[in-house]
Write an enzyme that holds these catalytic residues in place. Structure first.
Site, PDB file in Angstrom:
ATOM      1  N   CYS A  32       0.835  -1.210   0.000  1.00  0.00           N
ATOM      2  CA  CYS A  32       0.000   0.000   0.000  1.00  0.00           C
ATOM      3  C   CYS A  32       0.872   1.264   0.000  1.00  0.00           C
ATOM      4  O   CYS A  32       1.505   1.582   1.014  1.00  0.00           O
ATOM      5  CB  CYS A  32      -0.913  -0.040   1.221  1.00  0.00           C
ATOM      6  SG  CYS A  32      -1.780   1.490   1.564  1.00  0.00           S
ATOM      7  N   CYS A  35      -0.075   3.910   2.588  1.00  0.00           N
ATOM      8  CA  CYS A  35       0.324   3.457   3.927  1.00  0.00           C
ATOM      9  C   CYS A  35       1.776   3.838   4.200  1.00  0.00           C
ATOM     10  O   CYS A  35       2.124   4.240   5.314  1.00  0.00           O
ATOM     11  CB  CYS A  35       0.163   1.944   4.053  1.00  0.00           C
ATOM     12  SG  CYS A  35      -1.518   1.337   3.868  1.00  0.00           S
TER      13      CYS A  35
END
Length: 108
Positions: A32, A35
């Protein structure tokens, strides 16, 4: 990533729901990109405010049970738990100022 401890499905209750101070759980995954943008910001907040709020990371790929039970459908998602209850949800990557603003009630 960083200095933030991990929490798992197995120890979520003990580390998060039974904590005597607010806990921010960062639901994330290796793949991600957003993230990875949030991670250094949370490291800084952890270093500055770790005495007031516990910050933990949960890898959603390795721990599918807890995210599913709290209906985490996208990442990054940050949940703030207080007194064993989900108190606030922050979805998506945000700048540090925006995250601190969301945490103001918990780190004052």
């Amino acid at each position: 990533m960083g200095n933030i401890p991990a929490v798992t499905d197995a120890d979520f209750d003990a580390q998060v729901l039974k904590s005597d101070k607010p806990v921010l759980v960062d639901f994330w995954a290796e793949w991600c990109g957003p993230c990875r943008q949030v991670a250094p910001i949370l490291d800084e907040i952890h270093a500055a405010h770790g005495d007031k709020i516990t910050i933990l990371k949960m890898n959603v790929d390795e721990n599918p049970v807890t995210p599913a039970s709290y209906r985490v459908t996208g990442i990054p998602t940050m949940h703030i738990y207080q007194n064993g209850e989900l108190a606030k949800t922050i979805v998506g990557a945000r700048p540090k100022a925006a995250i601190l603003n969301e945490l103001a009630d918990y780190i004052a």
